[in-house]
Design a protein around this motif. Structure first.
Motif, PDB file in Angstrom:
ATOM      1  N   PHE A  60       0.823  -1.200   0.000  1.00  0.00           N
ATOM      2  CA  PHE A  60       0.000   0.000   0.000  1.00  0.00           C
ATOM      3  C   PHE A  60       0.859   1.253   0.000  1.00  0.00           C
ATOM      4  CE2 PHE A  60       0.769  -1.004   4.467  1.00  0.00           C
ATOM      5  CZ  PHE A  60       1.003   0.236   5.059  1.00  0.00           C
ATOM      6  N   THR A  61       0.208   2.359  -0.311  1.00  0.00           N
ATOM      7  CA  THR A  61       0.829   3.672  -0.187  1.00  0.00           C
ATOM      8  C   THR A  61      -0.005   4.529   0.755  1.00  0.00           C
ATOM      9  OG1 THR A  61      -0.402   4.547  -2.073  1.00  0.00           O
ATOM     10  CG2 THR A  61       1.777   3.638  -2.525  1.00  0.00           C
ATOM     11  N   VAL A  62       0.680   5.416   1.463  1.00  0.00           N
ATOM     12  CA  VAL A  62       0.026   6.495   2.209  1.00  0.00           C
ATOM     13  C   VAL A  62       0.838   7.766   1.999  1.00  0.00           C
ATOM     14  CG1 VAL A  62      -1.083   5.091   3.984  1.00  0.00           C
ATOM     15  CG2 VAL A  62       1.266   5.904   4.342  1.00  0.00           C
ATOM     16  N   GLU A  63       0.212   8.898   2.139  1.00  0.00           N
ATOM     17  CA  GLU A  63       0.940  10.155   2.113  1.00  0.00           C
ATOM     18  C   GLU A  63       1.694  10.315   3.434  1.00  0.00           C
ATOM     19  OE1 GLU A  63      -1.480  13.476   0.912  1.00  0.00           O
ATOM     20  OE2 GLU A  63      -2.457  12.296  -0.660  1.00  0.00           O
ATOM     21  N   GLU A  64       2.884  10.861   3.340  1.00  0.00           N
ATOM     22  CA  GLU A  64       3.746  10.956   4.518  1.00  0.00           C
ATOM     23  C   GLU A  64       3.535  12.295   5.220  1.00  0.00           C
ATOM     24  OE1 GLU A  64       8.425  10.255   5.778  1.00  0.00           O
ATOM     25  OE2 GLU A  64       7.865  10.470   3.665  1.00  0.00           O
ATOM     26  N   LEU A  65       3.359  12.229   6.524  1.00  0.00           N
ATOM     27  CA  LEU A  65       3.196  13.434   7.322  1.00  0.00           C
ATOM     28  C   LEU A  65       4.478  14.256   7.284  1.00  0.00           C
ATOM     29  CD1 LEU A  65       1.004  14.701   9.120  1.00  0.00           C
ATOM     30  CD2 LEU A  65       2.070  13.550  11.074  1.00  0.00           C
ATOM     31  N   THR A  66       4.326  15.559   7.252  1.00  0.00           N
ATOM     32  CA  THR A  66       5.479  16.454   7.190  1.00  0.00           C
ATOM     33  C   THR A  66       6.437  16.171   8.337  1.00  0.00           C
ATOM     34  OG1 THR A  66       4.058  18.158   6.237  1.00  0.00           O
ATOM     35  CG2 THR A  66       6.181  18.871   7.123  1.00  0.00           C
ATOM     36  N   PRO A  67       7.731  15.991   8.045  1.00  0.00           N
ATOM     37  CA  PRO A  67       8.694  15.764   9.123  1.00  0.00           C
ATOM     38  C   PRO A  67       8.633  16.897  10.149  1.00  0.00           C
ATOM     39  CG  PRO A  67       9.697  15.335   6.993  1.00  0.00           C
ATOM     40  CD  PRO A  67       8.349  15.934   6.712  1.00  0.00           C
ATOM     41  N   GLY A  68       8.681  16.515  11.400  1.00  0.00           N
ATOM     42  CA  GLY A  68       8.587  17.505  12.465  1.00  0.00           C
ATOM     43  C   GLY A  68       7.198  17.602  13.067  1.00  0.00           C
ATOM     44  N   ASP A  69       6.200  17.115  12.369  1.00  0.00           N
ATOM     45  CA  ASP A  69       4.846  17.071  12.920  1.00  0.00           C
ATOM     46  C   ASP A  69       4.765  15.852  13.829  1.00  0.00           C
ATOM     47  OD1 ASP A  69       2.058  16.764  13.355  1.00  0.00           O
ATOM     48  OD2 ASP A  69       1.616  17.823  11.483  1.00  0.00           O
ATOM     49  N   ASP A  70       4.451  16.061  15.099  1.00  0.00           N
ATOM     50  CA  ASP A  70       4.519  14.953  16.054  1.00  0.00           C
ATOM     51  C   ASP A  70       3.203  14.197  16.187  1.00  0.00           C
ATOM     52  OD1 ASP A  70       3.028  16.852  17.342  1.00  0.00           O
ATOM     53  OD2 ASP A  70       4.320  17.029  19.106  1.00  0.00           O
ATOM     54  N   ARG A  71       2.230  14.499  15.333  1.00  0.00           N
ATOM     55  CA  ARG A  71       0.973  13.758  15.372  1.00  0.00           C
ATOM     56  C   ARG A  71       1.120  12.439  14.610  1.00  0.00           C
ATOM     57  NH1 ARG A  71      -2.714  18.642  13.177  1.00  0.00           N
ATOM     58  NH2 ARG A  71      -0.760  18.932  12.015  1.00  0.00           N
ATOM     59  N   PRO A  72       0.318  11.435  14.948  1.00  0.00           N
ATOM     60  CA  PRO A  72       0.370  10.173  14.186  1.00  0.00           C
ATOM     61  C   PRO A  72      -0.198  10.328  12.785  1.00  0.00           C
ATOM     62  CG  PRO A  72      -1.354  10.069  15.849  1.00  0.00           C
ATOM     63  CD  PRO A  72      -0.587  11.330  16.112  1.00  0.00           C
ATOM     64  N   HIS A  73      -1.186  11.208  12.648  1.00  0.00           N
ATOM     65  CA  HIS A  73      -1.823  11.444  11.343  1.00  0.00           C
ATOM     66  C   HIS A  73      -2.579  12.760  11.427  1.00  0.00           C
ATOM     67  CE1 HIS A  73      -5.524  10.201  13.365  1.00  0.00           C
ATOM     68  NE2 HIS A  73      -4.862   9.123  13.783  1.00  0.00           N
TER      69      HIS A  73
END
Length: 417
Positions: free
Chosen positions: A350-363
């Motif tokens: 699968f693919t998912v969009e990657e959360l911006t580095p530095g954002d400490d949320r899970p999603h």
């Protein structure tokens, strides 16, 4: 939207009709049967015999517009108005064809006149909004779409247009204006899935743990016709990246394969050589219709993904989900259902969009309505569902507003236990 066709009415017997009226009715019948090319010369003959037939001018404009003869159609609508059809629909028809011809100043004049004569015409408000959107005047466009929705609260196209223009307004820098409009949208249409999901994303309010099924279904039903073309323009790479991930895996046509969230079937060509049985599942009937036309699937199902997976224990050797889990925030339930549907040793790609580095949320959900995920969260959710991670690549999935959208390209294996 096609122009409104007008009927000629009167008490004359068919045999007593004036020649111009008889020709006009013959042309109307041809146009109604989907043959505008045959209708146009009959309209021209009718108007040569009696140029005062305002309704015939209007219907002539509709036929010309259907043939792409936009300037001639505009002239026909103007003639209809000049000969007495000075009512909202005629001006609306004129505005619509002028917008299509990119004669935008004239189109705005026509829409303004249409709405002065008929302020309750939702379609005119919507098309005027489309005109402002063409001109990158997103605030004015949003106001028009709101008026359309006040008149037709359940109109899916107007909700889709409103959500799209709020996204554009936000991206243009009108963050606060877009957020306020989104809050009003949610308040005024609490039962609409687009308002609930996209409204929350743009307003920065708490979103659901996953995109509502009705939102996903409505979005992709509306998007189905132009889906493949739009993704090609965005250099969409998820199917190719997942196919590359499977290089070296068994590919001799012995696998039971599920294309999860199959859409129009963009993954089918890569999956077919691996599959003795290729199954696709999607929420959108519009997308499934196009997947069916590829002729590559053994089965296609219109169903919610998690329920479908959970209801097919041990049915598959491979489940592929290209840009599907981006409509889930919390992944636990989806991963658990995928494990249920896989046999021991089966693979989940699968693919998912990657959360911006530095954002400490899970999603988090972005203003376009898709969720992005942190790599650490994806790894933990897979482990918690009973998967062993085999690969987790970072790559560009597509472009969005000219910027690369980075994602995780993941291959996991169901543990034997």
């Amino acid at each position: 939207m096609a122009g409104s066709r007008l009927s000629l009415r009167g008490g004359l017997r068919a045999g007593a009709l004036p020649p111009a009226v008889r020709l006009s009715r013959q042309a109307d019948a041809l146009a109604a049967d989907g043959d505008p090319a045959a209708a146009v010369p009959l309209y021209a003959r009718a108007l040569a015999a009696d140029p005062t037939l305002a309704g015939t001018h209007n219907n002539h404009g509709n036929a010309l517009r259907a043939l792409g003869r936009l300037d001639e159609a505009a002239a026909a609508y103007r003639a209809a108005i000049a000969h007495g059809l000075d009512e909202g629909m005629a001006h609306y028809n004129l505005g619509s064809v002028l917008r299509q011809a990119e004669r935008r100043v004239e189109a705005e004049d026509a829409f303004r006149q249409a709405l002065a004569l008929r302020p309750d015409h939702a379609e005119a408000w919507n098309n005027r909004g489309n005109l402002w959107r063409d001109l990158d005047r997103f605030g004015e466009a949003a106001a028009c779409y709101r008026r359309a929705l006040a008149l037709r609260p359940e109109w899916a196209d107007a909700h889709d247009n409103f959500g799209a223009v709020l996204y554009l307004l936000h991206e243009q820098g009108g963050t606060e204006e877009a957020a306020e409009l989104a809050r009003r949208w949610r308040r005024d249409h609490p039962g609409n899935p687009l308002a609930r999901h996209i409204g929350a994303a743009i307003a920065g309010e708490e979103a659901d743990s996953r995109a509502p099924d009705d939102y996903v279904r409505q979005t992709f039903d509306l998007f189905a016709e132009e889906f493949d073309r739009k993704l090609a323009e965005l250099d969409y790479r998820a199917p190719a990246l997942l196919a590359g991930l499977l290089t070296g895996e068994k590919a001799e046509g012995s696998l039971d394969v599920l294309d999860a969230g199959c859409g129009t079937g963009l993954c089918a060509a890569a999956l077919r050589p691996r599959a003795r049985r290729l199954v696709g599942v999607d929420l959108s009937d519009g997308m499934l219709e196009r997947a069916r036309a590829r002729g590559l699937y053994d089965e296609l199902h219109a169903a919610e993904l998690v329920g479908f997976l959970a209801g097919a224990p041990g049915a598959f050797d491979l489940v592929m989900a290209a840009d599907v889990f981006c409509y889930f925030g919390v992944l636990d339930e989806a991963f658990a259902a995928a494990r249920t549907a896989l046999r021991p040793g089966g693979r989940l790609a699968f693919t998912v969009e990657e959360l911006t580095p530095g954002d400490d949320r899970p999603h988090r959900v972005a203003t376009h309505g898709r969720y992005a995920h942190a790599e650490a969260y994806v790894r933990a959710a897979l482990a918690g569902a009973g998967f062993e991670l085999r690969r987790c690549d970072h790559d560009r999935l597509r472009f969005e507003s000219g910027e690369p959208v980075m994602g995780l390209v993941v291959l996991a294996e169901r543990s034997a236990s």
